[in-house]
Design an enzyme around this catalytic site. Sequence first.
Site, PDB file in Angstrom:
ATOM      1  N   PHE A   1     -15.744  -0.274  -3.470  1.00 34.80           N
ATOM      2  CA  PHE A   1     -14.992   0.870  -3.996  1.00 34.80           C
ATOM      3  C   PHE A   1     -15.905   2.069  -4.234  1.00 34.80           C
ATOM      4  CE2 PHE A   1     -11.428  -1.591  -3.829  1.00 34.80           C
ATOM      5  CZ  PHE A   1     -10.325  -1.139  -4.548  1.00 34.80           C
ATOM      6  N   GLY A   2     -16.919   2.225  -3.398  1.00 33.10           N
ATOM      7  CA  GLY A   2     -17.792   3.388  -3.472  1.00 33.10           C
ATOM      8  C   GLY A   2     -19.060   3.186  -4.270  1.00 33.10           C
TER       9      GLY A   2
ATOM     10  N   SER B   1     -13.736  -4.412   1.091  1.00 33.33           N
ATOM     11  CA  SER B   1     -14.545  -3.727   0.066  1.00 33.33           C
ATOM     12  C   SER B   1     -16.053  -3.868   0.312  1.00 33.33           C
ATOM     13  CB  SER B   1     -14.198  -4.233  -1.339  1.00 33.33           C
ATOM     14  OG  SER B   1     -12.881  -3.875  -1.685  1.00 33.33           O
TER      15      SER B   1
ATOM     16  N   TYR C   1       0.837  -1.198   0.000  1.00 33.66           N
ATOM     17  CA  TYR C   1       0.000   0.000   0.000  1.00 33.66           C
ATOM     18  C   TYR C   1       0.868   1.242   0.000  1.00 33.66           C
ATOM     19  CZ  TYR C   1      -4.007  -2.920   1.402  1.00 33.66           C
ATOM     20  OH  TYR C   1      -5.006  -3.861   1.464  1.00 33.66           O
TER      21      TYR C   1
ATOM     22  N   LEU D   1     -21.440   1.218  -3.763  1.00 34.51           N
ATOM     23  CA  LEU D   1     -22.589   0.995  -2.883  1.00 34.51           C
ATOM     24  C   LEU D   1     -22.849   2.166  -1.935  1.00 34.51           C
ATOM     25  CD1 LEU D   1     -21.995  -2.796  -2.171  1.00 34.51           C
ATOM     26  CD2 LEU D   1     -23.866  -1.790  -3.501  1.00 34.51           C
ATOM     27  N   THR D   2     -22.182   3.299  -2.179  1.00 38.01           N
ATOM     28  CA  THR D   2     -22.526   4.516  -1.442  1.00 38.01           C
ATOM     29  C   THR D   2     -23.583   5.326  -2.176  1.00 38.01           C
ATOM     30  OG1 THR D   2     -20.874   5.924  -2.531  1.00 38.01           O
ATOM     31  CG2 THR D   2     -20.144   4.650  -0.588  1.00 38.01           C
ATOM     32  N   GLY D   3     -23.781   5.036  -3.453  1.00 35.45           N
ATOM     33  CA  GLY D   3     -24.706   5.805  -4.264  1.00 35.45           C
ATOM     34  C   GLY D   3     -24.081   6.986  -4.970  1.00 35.45           C
ATOM     35  N   LYS D   4     -22.786   7.253  -4.725  1.00 36.84           N
ATOM     36  CA  LYS D   4     -22.166   8.455  -5.286  1.00 36.84           C
ATOM     37  C   LYS D   4     -22.065   8.411  -6.814  1.00 36.84           C
ATOM     38  CE  LYS D   4     -18.220   7.982  -3.082  1.00 36.84           C
ATOM     39  NZ  LYS D   4     -16.838   8.267  -2.609  1.00 36.84           N
TER      40      LYS D   4
ATOM     41  N   LEU E   1     -18.178  -1.631   0.580  1.00 35.33           N
ATOM     42  CA  LEU E   1     -18.885  -0.624  -0.213  1.00 35.33           C
ATOM     43  C   LEU E   1     -18.497  -0.675  -1.681  1.00 35.33           C
ATOM     44  CD1 LEU E   1     -18.778   2.379   2.296  1.00 35.33           C
ATOM     45  CD2 LEU E   1     -20.696   0.848   1.802  1.00 35.33           C
TER      46      LEU E   1
END
Length: 358
Positions: free
Chosen positions: A240-241, A236, A55, A243-246, A238
């Site tokens: 990688f985002g 993961s 990382y 599932l946030t709706g963004k 969400l």
Amino acid sequence: MTFPLVQLGTSDLRVTPICLGTMTFGEQVNEADAHAILDRSLARGVNFIDTAEMYAVPAKAETCGATETIIGNWFAKNPGARNQLVLATKVAGPSRGMPWIRENSGMNGQDILAACDASLRRLQTDVIDLYQIHWPERHVPAFGMAYYDPSKEKSVTSIHEQLDALAQLVKAGKVRYVGLSNETPYGVHEFVRLAEQHGLPRVQTVQNPYCLLNRTYENALDETCHRLNVALLAYSPLAFGLLTGKYDEGGIDGPTAPQGAQGGRMSAYESMRKQRWGRPEALAAARRYNTLARDNGMTPTQMALAFCYTKWQVASTIIGVTSVAQLDADLDAWGTTLSPEVLAAIDAIRWDVRDPAL
């Protein structure tokens, strides 16, 4: 908010059911902001953090090891913090197109020993509580690959040799317990079998993807881990985002997609859009789950995290954030319950779309 503690496998590690993932530190998140996130996470009662030698992500030579260095600097600034936390990190498997990780095409015992010593230096600590193999030395379906192909097998290091190296680290007091990541049922079984047969360290955890868009863990690996008492660390949650709706309105790469590293990593990094989370099918499925959440009075983030937080298969859910506000939102989702009707609707969507981000 007080979190219950969960035992990892047969170890004496007791961790919160939420783990702070740190792969954004050193790329999307600068050191000062990363330290603020670590401060807030500890203050809110999270006692478990996860990192890796490779990382920050997206992986590149100039940021390899940066995340561990940032965490190590935080430990140096906060002398009491290390003893309050269960610290997990990972040794990378074969380079997978990242020659800066190591020169060898595989991953042998000496690689494991050298990688651990380097992680200890960067982390500024004497011991790693949970040391995980980031991905198998074998060629296995992972990171978006759907099928095992024996013709592509290039393994040069036996599982026994890997366990021998891990045993040396445990004996030396550098590592307390060991785990796996991105593994298969065969891999988990074989690591446990050989450990028990030869008196070597028994794997306590497997860190695999698990979320509404990827429930492949439930296709046999869940039974394996349940019967062998190996704990799932779900990464993961969400997607990688997604599932946030963004990304519901603007997509991941269009002119109205969320921009900037904090706006959305899928938009910020082309390399991520080429991965499993960037598939059109994954976004289409995410939109269906996100609509279901809103229709039932939840944010998409709340429902997606509650799905992981409440599943019997999951010991601890790894959340990755780029701000203190995101951290608070993810922690505040703890305690959200999903009704039988919502769970049935989730399963109905899954039956239709299956696992588009496998």
